[in-house]
Design an enzyme around this catalytic site. Structure first.
Site, short mmCIF file in Angstrom:
data_model
loop_
_atom_site.label_atom_id
_atom_site.label_comp_id
_atom_site.label_asym_id
_atom_site.label_seq_id
_atom_site.Cartn_x
_atom_site.Cartn_y
_atom_site.Cartn_z
N SER A 131 0.84 -1.20 0.00
CA SER A 131 0.00 0.00 0.00
C SER A 131 0.87 1.25 0.00
CB SER A 131 -0.87 0.01 1.26
OG SER A 131 -1.45 1.28 1.46
N TYR A 187 -1.30 -0.66 9.93
CA TYR A 187 -1.40 -1.02 8.51
C TYR A 187 -0.15 -0.54 7.76
CZ TYR A 187 -3.53 -1.32 3.81
OH TYR A 187 -3.80 -1.61 2.49
#
Lengths: 235, 246
Positions: free
Chosen positions: B136, B149
């Site tokens: 990501s 995350y």
């Protein structure tokens, strides 16, 4: 360590070995009050234990600088991923990540506004290295975790920056020029030679920590300072 | 190939793109019944779907999924690890978060990446195959609301760089894609922080958030194809130009 009249405390996490130990010694020699947090005496993956250690460290002088120079020793051994096994993976990769989370979380609770948090990590993850997949995984995760919390803690004027040094300097600290000790450093073949003349990585990092602690350092957070004398030169 | 987290979002889109390329696509999902739509789409596009129960936080289950796919179809050419924690898109209060929450993120992303790679290794070595990790942009820039995350996705990038060097001699390539796409995570973010999603949309130079199948799928297929045979250890940011300085 140290017993000075300084009104602040510097905590060196991982100050029992390698560059952490050398930095703790150098800080102590400059007359600073230094407290070492070493994994073992304090379980760095236990929030309560780290919290208690930081509370102790904060008396009689508040902790205004935290240097995090800890990676689990398992991460610093060359092992192919296929030979590592799941417990080995956990020790080499995930335990270091877990400890970084716990230390950063508890440091945030322990330090006053305007504190400086400095992570010291090896450059090896910038390019990756065979046999050190777990190490590179942990280092990149920790480095970006630091960026994320830097964004979160800016409102308290707490800065969080990372200084990277070559792997030998990270593992050995001041002993990185020691030919006998160098055998304990995993070989990383793809790195080039430094552009600058060799020097003391510990002195280099000390200088950068002092810059980060200075008024000028208040404007720098989420940064990566590569103190490897021009070896990696990250794109 | 095997795509984890294939029931929805980016995983579904990537699986459909592989289907359009005519592949046998192992659809790794926690709940097989939820893979009906993606399986139908893969088949309609010309691929062969194989629904596999695969909770990646369970090492035995992921191993069984890989073995079942290879047993049924004889080979494994690519492993795409896309699955993330169900809580990956929830804003995380780093200062008060528990170790348990950290473990939830880490087990699906960091530990499962290790396990899946090791489990797939002999099959990928046999075919000269590749691994693709869905990381990501947050794993590059560090996201304030998503610190866990960010960290686990960054960890995957370190894994990619190092393993590319280690397994290059085995003929195995490993890369990652950092997508910005409409996904269940982004849909959740729309619900919890719609203003943030609007801000993201406004920052995409191409003007839209990526479609999982049409925008994220083709670059993913490319990285697993013969055309990318000289590409390894890389992260391709697929974000409509949103992230140019990472």
């Amino acid at each position: 360590m140290g017993d000075s009249a300084d009104e602040t405390t510097t905590v060196v996490v991982g100050g029992d070995r390698g560059i952490g130990r050398s930095l703790a010694t150098a800080l102590d020699q400059r007359g600073r009050r230094v407290v070492v947090l070493a994994d073992g005496p304090v379980d760095l993956t236990d929030p309560a234990a780290v919290q208690a250690a930081l509370v102790d460290a904060s008396s009689p002088a508040p902790v205004t600088t935290v240097v995090l120079a800890h990676l689990d020793p398992a991460a610093l051994r060359t092992t192919s991923l296929l030979e590592l096994g799941e417990p080995g993976w956990d020790a080499a990769a995930e335990r270091s990540l877990r400890a970084a989370f716990v230390v950063l979380q508890q440091a945030h609770a322990a330090v006053p506004d305007g504190a400086r948090i400095v992570l010291v990590l090896p450059t090896v993850a910038a390019g990756g290295a065979a046999g050190l997949v777990a190490l590179c995984t942990a280092v990149e995760g920790i480095r970006v975790m630091a960026k994320a919390v830097a964004r979160r803690w800016g409102a308290r004027a707490i800065t969080v920056n990372t200084i990277e040094v070559d792997l030998a300097a990270f593992v050995l600290g001041d002993a990185s020029g020691d030919v006998d000790a160098a055998g304990s450093v995993p070989a990383v073949s793809q790195l080039g030679t430094p552009a600058l003349a060799p020097g003391s990585a510990v002195a280099d990092v000390m200088g950068l920590i002092e810059v980060l602690e200075s008024p000028a350092g208040a404007a720098l957070t989420g940064g990566l300072l590569v103190a490897d004398r021009g070896t990696v030169m990250q794109p | 190939m095997l795509v984890t987290g294939a029931a929805a979002g980016v995983g579904k889109g990537v699986a459909e793109a592989f289907g359009a390329a005519g592949a046998v696509v192992g659809l790794g999902v926690r709940v097989p019944a939820k893979a009906a739509e993606v399986a139908a789409n893969v088949e309609a596009l010309g691929g062969t779907p194989v629904v596999l129960r695969c909770d990646v936080s369970d090492g035995a289950e992921s191993a069984a999924a890989i073995e079942a796919l290879v047993e049924a179809h004889g080979r494994l050419d690519a492993l795409v690890h896309n699955a993330v924690s169900n809580r990956s898109s929830e804003p995380t209060d780093f200062e008060t978060a528990s170790l348990g929450l950290w473990e939830e993120h880490s087990s699906v992303t960091v530990r499962a990446t290790y396990r899946l790679a090791v489990q797939a290794h002999p099959h990928l070595k046999a075919t000269g195959g590749s691994i693709l990790l869905m990381t990501s942009p947050a794993g590059i820039e560090g996201s304030a609301p998503l610190p866990f995350y960010s960290a686990v996705k960054a960890a995957q990038r370190g894994f990619v760089r190092a393993l590319a060097r280690e397994w290059g001699p085995d003929g195995i390539r490993i890369n990652s894609v950092a997508p910005l796409a409409v996904s269940p995570a982004l849909e959740n973010l729309k619900a919890t922080d719609p203003e943030r999603v609007k801000r993201i949309e406004g920052l995409v130079p191409l003007g839209w958030l990526g479609d999982p199948a049409d925008d994220i799928g083709p670059p993913s297929v490319f990285l697993c194809s013969e055309g990318a045979r000289y590409v390894t250890g890389q992260t391709l940011v697929v974000s409509g130009g949103r992230f140019t300085g990472l």
